[in-house]
Design a protein around this motif. Structure first.
Motif, PDB file in Angstrom:
ATOM      1  N   ALA A 130       0.839  -1.204   0.000  1.00  0.00           N
ATOM      2  CA  ALA A 130       0.000   0.000   0.000  1.00  0.00           C
ATOM      3  C   ALA A 130       0.875   1.255   0.000  1.00  0.00           C
ATOM      4  N   LEU A 131       0.382   2.292  -0.645  1.00  0.00           N
ATOM      5  CA  LEU A 131       1.127   3.549  -0.724  1.00  0.00           C
ATOM      6  C   LEU A 131       1.339   4.160   0.662  1.00  0.00           C
ATOM      7  N   THR A 132       2.556   4.613   0.907  1.00  0.00           N
ATOM      8  CA  THR A 132       2.832   5.380   2.122  1.00  0.00           C
ATOM      9  C   THR A 132       3.288   6.788   1.765  1.00  0.00           C
ATOM     10  N   THR A 133       3.975   6.933   0.631  1.00  0.00           N
ATOM     11  CA  THR A 133       4.401   8.247   0.149  1.00  0.00           C
ATOM     12  C   THR A 133       4.304   8.284  -1.364  1.00  0.00           C
ATOM     13  N   MET A 134       4.259   9.489  -1.886  1.00  0.00           N
ATOM     14  CA  MET A 134       4.375   9.745  -3.322  1.00  0.00           C
ATOM     15  C   MET A 134       5.246  10.984  -3.469  1.00  0.00           C
ATOM     16  N   THR A 135       6.262  10.884  -4.293  1.00  0.00           N
ATOM     17  CA  THR A 135       7.119  12.031  -4.561  1.00  0.00           C
ATOM     18  C   THR A 135       6.673  12.663  -5.863  1.00  0.00           C
ATOM     19  N   LYS A 136       6.491  13.981  -5.854  1.00  0.00           N
ATOM     20  CA  LYS A 136       6.153  14.724  -7.067  1.00  0.00           C
ATOM     21  C   LYS A 136       7.412  15.421  -7.565  1.00  0.00           C
ATOM     22  N   TYR A 137       7.564  15.431  -8.890  1.00  0.00           N
ATOM     23  CA  TYR A 137       8.757  15.958  -9.532  1.00  0.00           C
ATOM     24  C   TYR A 137       8.387  17.011 -10.566  1.00  0.00           C
ATOM     25  N   ARG A 138       9.424  17.723 -11.019  1.00  0.00           N
ATOM     26  CA  ARG A 138       9.307  18.547 -12.214  1.00  0.00           C
ATOM     27  C   ARG A 138      10.511  18.221 -13.082  1.00  0.00           C
ATOM     28  N   LEU A 139      10.362  18.534 -14.367  1.00  0.00           N
ATOM     29  CA  LEU A 139      11.480  18.356 -15.297  1.00  0.00           C
ATOM     30  C   LEU A 139      12.321  19.616 -15.278  1.00  0.00           C
ATOM     31  N   GLY A 140      13.570  19.492 -14.862  1.00  0.00           N
ATOM     32  CA  GLY A 140      14.494  20.616 -14.836  1.00  0.00           C
ATOM     33  C   GLY A 140      15.602  20.398 -15.848  1.00  0.00           C
TER      34      GLY A 140
END
Length: 156
Positions: A130-140
Motif C-alpha cells: 500500500a502507498l505510504t508516500t508519493m514524490t512529485k517531480y518537475r522536469l528541470g
C-alpha cells in the motif's frame, strides 16, 4: 495474502476489480475541480483505488514511494508519460491507453497520467505494498527535480 516466493500480479488484481463494477462500494464520481479517487480495497500486500478523470485532468510527474503496481483503464482513454533520467537529462515516453488496456510497473516507476480525450475516463489502480508516500517531480535542466513528498493519511 500471497504465498512466499509468489509475485502478486497487480494487473490481474486491477482487471479483477474492473470486471465487477457492481461490487464497488461507491459509484465513480466526477469532480470538475480535481481528479476524484476512492480506495476500493486493502489487503495485506496491496491496495486498490478507483480514479476518475474528466477531459484535461491529470497528475503531476510522480512516483509511488517504492510501491510497485498496475493500472487498468475501465472507461475512456488515458495518456501515460513515463519519465526516466538519462544522459543529457530526462527522457519522456508517451503512450495512449484505451478502454480495457493496462500496464504493470515496478517500484521505481516515475510517470504522469492525463486524460487528453474529450470523454471522461475511469481507471482502477493497484499498489503493493500500500502507498505510504508519493514524490512529485518537475522536469528541470538536469532531469527530474523533487518538488514535494506527500504522505498517506496527510495529503490523501
Amino acid at each position: 495474502m500471497t504465498a512466499v516466493g509468489v509475485r502478486l500480479d497487480h494487473l490481474a488484481v486491477a482487471q479483477h476489480y474492473a470486471a465487477s463494477p457492481e461490487r464497488w462500494p461507491v459509484a465513480p464520481r466526477f469532480d470538475p475541480a480535481e481528479r476524484w479517487y476512492h480506495r476500493l480495497a486493502v489487503a495485506d500486500d496491496y491496495e486498490v483505488w478507483l480514479l476518475t478523470w474528466l477531459p484535461g485532468q491529470g497528475t503531476e510527474i510522480h512516483d509511488h514511494g517504492g510501491s510497485a503496481g498496475a493500472f487498468h483503464v475501465f472507461r475512456g482513454t488515458l495518456v501515460e508519460d513515463t519519465v526516466a533520467n538519462g544522459p543529457g537529462g530526462a527522457r519522456v515516453a508517451s503512450r495512449e491507453l484505451g478502454e480495457g488496456a493496462g500496464r504493470r510497473f515496478g517500484g521505481h516507476h516515475v510517470h504522469r497520467m492525463t486524460n487528453l480525450s474529450t470523454r471522461p475516463a475511469v481507471s482502477v489502480h493497484v499498489y503493493g505494498p500500500a502507498l505510504t508516500t508519493m514524490t512529485k517531480y518537475r522536469l528541470g535542466p538536469a532531469g527530474l527535480e523533487v518538488l514535494t513528498v506527500e504522505r498517506a493519511g496527510a495529503e490523501w
